[in-house]
Design a protein around this motif. Structure first.
Motif, PDB file in Angstrom:
ATOM      1  N   PRO A  88     -18.945  -1.669 -48.524  1.00 47.22           N
ATOM      2  CA  PRO A  88     -17.503  -1.737 -48.774  1.00 47.22           C
ATOM      3  C   PRO A  88     -17.197  -1.655 -50.258  1.00 47.22           C
ATOM      4  N   GLY A  89     -15.913  -1.465 -50.555  1.00 46.86           N
ATOM      5  CA  GLY A  89     -15.478  -1.507 -51.944  1.00 46.86           C
ATOM      6  C   GLY A  89     -15.480  -2.937 -52.469  1.00 46.86           C
ATOM      7  N   ASP A  90     -15.082  -3.096 -53.698  1.00 47.88           N
ATOM      8  CA  ASP A  90     -15.081  -4.414 -54.326  1.00 47.88           C
ATOM      9  C   ASP A  90     -14.173  -5.405 -53.603  1.00 47.88           C
ATOM     10  N   ASP A  91     -13.183  -4.883 -52.895  1.00 47.90           N
ATOM     11  CA  ASP A  91     -12.255  -5.766 -52.173  1.00 47.90           C
ATOM     12  C   ASP A  91     -12.721  -6.077 -50.758  1.00 47.90           C
ATOM     13  N   GLY A  92     -13.900  -5.579 -50.380  1.00 47.43           N
ATOM     14  CA  GLY A  92     -14.440  -5.859 -49.057  1.00 47.43           C
ATOM     15  C   GLY A  92     -14.009  -4.886 -47.977  1.00 47.43           C
ATOM     16  N   HIS A  93     -13.218  -3.861 -48.332  1.00 48.07           N
ATOM     17  CA  HIS A  93     -12.713  -2.897 -47.358  1.00 48.07           C
ATOM     18  C   HIS A  93     -13.405  -1.544 -47.531  1.00 48.07           C
ATOM     19  N   PHE A  94     -13.181  -0.653 -46.543  1.00 46.88           N
ATOM     20  CA  PHE A  94     -13.844   0.649 -46.528  1.00 46.88           C
ATOM     21  C   PHE A  94     -12.835   1.805 -46.619  1.00 46.88           C
ATOM     22  N   ASP A  95     -11.618   1.504 -47.009  1.00 42.39           N
ATOM     23  CA  ASP A  95     -10.596   2.543 -47.037  1.00 42.39           C
ATOM     24  C   ASP A  95     -10.617   3.373 -48.314  1.00 42.39           C
ATOM     25  N   HIS A  96     -11.626   3.160 -49.155  1.00 39.37           N
ATOM     26  CA  HIS A  96     -11.760   3.924 -50.396  1.00 39.37           C
ATOM     27  C   HIS A  96     -12.625   5.168 -50.228  1.00 39.37           C
ATOM     28  N   LEU A  97     -13.275   5.348 -49.097  1.00 37.18           N
ATOM     29  CA  LEU A  97     -14.278   6.401 -48.934  1.00 37.18           C
ATOM     30  C   LEU A  97     -13.640   7.789 -48.930  1.00 37.18           C
ATOM     31  N   ASP A  98     -14.318   8.735 -49.550  1.00 38.40           N
ATOM     32  CA  ASP A  98     -13.859  10.120 -49.641  1.00 38.40           C
ATOM     33  C   ASP A  98     -14.035  10.799 -48.279  1.00 38.40           C
ATOM     34  N   PRO A  99     -12.964  11.349 -47.664  1.00 37.48           N
ATOM     35  CA  PRO A  99     -13.096  12.005 -46.359  1.00 37.48           C
ATOM     36  C   PRO A  99     -14.084  13.166 -46.342  1.00 37.48           C
ATOM     37  N   ALA A 100     -14.442  13.693 -47.511  1.00 34.24           N
ATOM     38  CA  ALA A 100     -15.405  14.790 -47.572  1.00 34.24           C
ATOM     39  C   ALA A 100     -16.847  14.295 -47.602  1.00 34.24           C
ATOM     40  N   SER A 101     -17.054  12.990 -47.602  1.00 31.94           N
ATOM     41  CA  SER A 101     -18.400  12.448 -47.776  1.00 31.94           C
ATOM     42  C   SER A 101     -19.050  12.095 -46.445  1.00 31.94           C
ATOM     43  N   ARG A 102     -20.380  12.052 -46.465  1.00 29.94           N
ATOM     44  CA  ARG A 102     -21.138  11.618 -45.287  1.00 29.94           C
ATOM     45  C   ARG A 102     -20.857  10.151 -44.993  1.00 29.94           C
ATOM     46  N   GLU A 103     -20.641   9.373 -46.040  1.00 30.29           N
ATOM     47  CA  GLU A 103     -20.351   7.952 -45.864  1.00 30.29           C
ATOM     48  C   GLU A 103     -19.069   7.750 -45.052  1.00 30.29           C
ATOM     49  N   PHE A 104     -18.097   8.623 -45.284  1.00 30.59           N
ATOM     50  CA  PHE A 104     -16.853   8.529 -44.528  1.00 30.59           C
ATOM     51  C   PHE A 104     -17.116   8.744 -43.034  1.00 30.59           C
ATOM     52  N   SER A 105     -17.945   9.731 -42.700  1.00 25.47           N
ATOM     53  CA  SER A 105     -18.259   9.991 -41.293  1.00 25.47           C
ATOM     54  C   SER A 105     -18.915   8.783 -40.640  1.00 25.47           C
ATOM     55  N   ALA A 106     -19.867   8.172 -41.339  1.00 21.83           N
ATOM     56  CA  ALA A 106     -20.544   6.999 -40.784  1.00 21.83           C
ATOM     57  C   ALA A 106     -19.561   5.845 -40.582  1.00 21.83           C
ATOM     58  N   ALA A 107     -18.695   5.623 -41.571  1.00 21.45           N
ATOM     59  CA  ALA A 107     -17.721   4.544 -41.467  1.00 21.45           C
ATOM     60  C   ALA A 107     -16.695   4.826 -40.370  1.00 21.45           C
ATOM     61  N   THR A 108     -16.330   6.100 -40.197  1.00 22.84           N
ATOM     62  CA  THR A 108     -15.381   6.482 -39.145  1.00 22.84           C
ATOM     63  C   THR A 108     -15.929   6.147 -37.776  1.00 22.84           C
ATOM     64  N   MET A 109     -17.220   6.417 -37.559  1.00 20.57           N
ATOM     65  CA  MET A 109     -17.801   6.121 -36.252  1.00 20.57           C
ATOM     66  C   MET A 109     -17.700   4.633 -35.956  1.00 20.57           C
TER      67      MET A 109
END
Length: 454
Positions: A88-109
Motif C-alpha cells: 500500500p501507499g504511505d496512507d495504507g491504501h492502494f488507490d495510488h497504483l498506476d492503471p498501466a502497471s502490473r501491480e494495478f492488475s494484481a490489486a484489482t483482482m
C-alpha cells in the motif's frame, strides 16, 4: 442493506481503484472507452488489517512466475517463485497504483473479489465460510499467468488473458481486470459454500448445474449494479424501460459482458437443453425479471410511471408502434426524475440480493429442481416482505415455463380411496385394512358387539 454499505465502509475500509467493466469496451458510437477511468471502491478490511500482496485473513494475491495452470495433479498452495507483493501507499491504501502497471492488475483482482464478497456477506448478514475451509483458511488469487484462459477451483482463482483473433494471447485483455468474470467465479464459490453439492450418485444434477451458472451470473449482475457509473448508464440508455425489446437492444450497448446479456433474455424452458449455461438462461431471466418488476412496481407506487405503462411494458406488446410509444412514455417519465428512478432501482437491487441470499441459504442441493427454487424464493419473499411480491415471482416464473415436471409426484392426483378414507357405510381404512367406525355398533356375537365386517 447495501444502500448503507459504502457509507459504513467509507471511513474505516481500504481504498482501491478498479474498472467496473473491461477498459477495452468502446462506446456504441466508437468515440472512446466506455469506462475510461477506474472507479474508487472501499473494501471492508481496515488499512491496519491489510497485508502486502494485497491480502487479508480471507484471501491473498500471489503473482506467480512461470506458473502452469492448476490441474488434478497440481493444486494449491503455490510454492514457486513469485513477484514481490504489492504494497500500500504511505496512507495504507492502494488507490495510488498506476492503471498501466502490473501491480494495478494484481490489486484489482484482490479488490474485486473482496468487494464482491463484502456485498454478498452484507446480503447474507453473516460471514460466508469457504467451502474449502477444511484444507485452506484463505482463497489464493493468481492474477496473470501466461495462459489464454481462467479458472476457479478448490481454494483458488487463477486468471490469464483473452485471445486475439488469430488465437494468440492478448496481453491487453487480462481476465483479472474483468469485474464480471471474477464476480461470476466467486459466485460459484458462494454456492458451493451455502448450498453445497448433491450427495447421491444417482442425482444427475441437471437443474443444479443450471442453478450454479445462473447464480454466478446473478452474483455478478447484482455486484456490478453497485457501480454508480453502471447504474447511470443502464438508466440513461433505457430510461427505466428494461423489459421491452428496445430496452434489450439499448442494454446491449452498455456492455459486452455475458452477465448483462444473459439476464436480458427471452428464453423459456422449452427453448433450452441440459447444458448448464444454456439451461441457466430461463432461471436467470425469471429472477432478473422479478427485480425489474419490483423496480417498476416502486415507480408506480411513487407515481413516477402509470400502472398502465407498467402493464404494457411487462406484457411485451408485439408491434414496433407499441414499442416506440412505450419508450417515449418512459423517456418522458424519466426526464427530470433521474435520481428517483435510480433510487428505485437500487432498492430493487438490494431486495433481489437479500431474496437470493435467503433462498440460497435454505435450499438443498440434493435432487434440486427449478420448481424447488421457485418455492424457496416465495418463502424468502414472505420472510423479507411478508409476501408482498409473491405474485410477481409467480408470474415471472410462469412466463419462463418453470413449473413441476410432468412426471413429478407433486402433480399426482390422490383420490379419497387412495388416501384410505373412502369406504362403505360406517367404515374407514387404516393401513390398507378396513376397520369399523367405533361409533357405529357392529353385529352381536354371543351377546358381544363385534367389529363391523366389510
Amino acid at each position: 442493506m447495501s444502500l448503507e454499505l459504502d457509507r459504513r465502509l467509507a471511513d474505516v475500509g481500504t481504498r482501491f481503484r478498479i474498472f467496473p467493466q473491461p477498459r477495452f469496451l468502446q462506446k456504441a458510437d466508437g468515440s472512446g472507452p466506455l469506462f475510461p477511468e477506474p472507479e474508487l471502491v472501499t473494501v471492508s478490511v481496515e488499512p491496519g488489517g491489510m497485508q502486502a500482496g494485497p491480502g487479508d485473513d480471507r484471501m491473498f494475491v500471489v503473482d506467480a512466475i512461470g506458473k502452469l495452470p492448476y490441474n488434478s495433479f497440481f493444486r494449491p498452495p503455490f510454492r514457486g517463485a513469485a513477484r514481490p507483493p504489492v504494497r500500500p501507499g504511505d496512507d495504507g491504501h492502494f488507490d495510488h497504483l498506476d492503471p498501466a502497471s502490473r501491480e494495478f492488475s494484481a490489486a484489482t483482482m484482490y479488490a474485486t473479489v473482496r468487494r464482491v464478497l463484502d456485498i454478498w456477506e452484507d446480503y447474507f448478514g453473516r460471514t460466508i465460510q469457504w467451502h474449502f475451509e477444511s484444507d485452506f483458511s484463505r482463497l489464493e488469487l493468481i492474477p496473470l499467468i501466461e495462459w489464454d484462459n481462467a479458472q476457479s477451483g478448490y481454494g483458488f482463482l487463477e486468471f490469464g488473458f483473452g485471445r486475439k483473433p488469430n488465437g494468440t494471447i492478448d496481453h491487453d485483455r487480462p481476465f483479472c481486470e474483468n469485474f464480471d468474470v471474477l464476480a461470476h467465479e466467486l459466485g460459484h464459490s458462494i454456492i458451493f459454500a451455502e448450498v453445497g453439492v448433491p450427495a447421491s450418485p444417482f442425482d444427475e444434477g441437471i437443474d443444479y448445474g443450471g442453478m450454479h451458472e445462473s447464480a454466478g451470473d446473478l452474483v455478478a449482475i447484482v455486484a456490478s449494479l453497485h457501480f454508480h457509473s453502471v447504474v447511470d448508464l443502464l438508466l440513461d440508455s433505457t430510461k427505466g424501460n428494461l423489459l421491452t425489446i428496445n430496452g434489450l437492444d439499448r442494454v446491449g450497448e452498455l456492455s459486452d459482458s455475458r452477465e448483462i446479456r444473459v439476464a436480458l433474455n427471452s428464453r423459456r424452458m422449452s427453448d433450452v437443453g441440459d447444458e448448464p449455461h444454456d439451461r441457466s438462461l430461463p432461471l436467470t431471466g425469471a429472477i432478473f425479471d422479478t427485480m425489474v418488476e419490483v423496480f417498476q412496481q416502486d415507480l408506480v407506487a411513487r407515481k413516477l410511471i402509470s400502472d398502465d405503462l407498467r402493464t404494457r411494458s411487462t406484457n411485451l406488446p408485439g408491434t414496433s408502434q407499441d414499442l416506440v410509444e412505450i419508450q417515449a412514455e418512459f423517456t418522458a417519465a424519466y426526464t427530470g426524475n433521474e435520481a428517483a428512478f435510480k433510487d428505485s432501482l437500487l432498492r430493487a437491487r438490494d431486495y433481489l440480493g437479500r431474496l437470493l441470499a435467503v433462498t440460497w441459504g435454505n435450499i438443498s442441493p440434493d435432487f434440486l429442481t427449478y420448481h424447488g427454487i421457485l418455492r424457496a424464493l416465495l418463502q424468502a419473499d414472505r420472510e423479507i416482505t411478508g409476501g408482498d411480491n409473491v405474485e410477481i415471482i409467480r408470474a415471472c416464473f410462469a412466463w419462463r415455463e418453470i413449473a413441476p415436471v410432468p412426471t413429478s409426484l407433486l402433480l399426482r392426483q390422490h383420490t379419497i380411496a387412495d388416501c384410505g378414507v373412502s369406504l362403505g357405510k360406517g367404515a374407514t381404512v387404516a393401513g390398507g385394512r378396513a376397520v369399523a367406525d367405533p361409533r357405529i355398533p357392529g353385529p352381536r356375537v354371543n351377546g358381544v358387539t363385534s367389529a363391523a365386517r366389510i
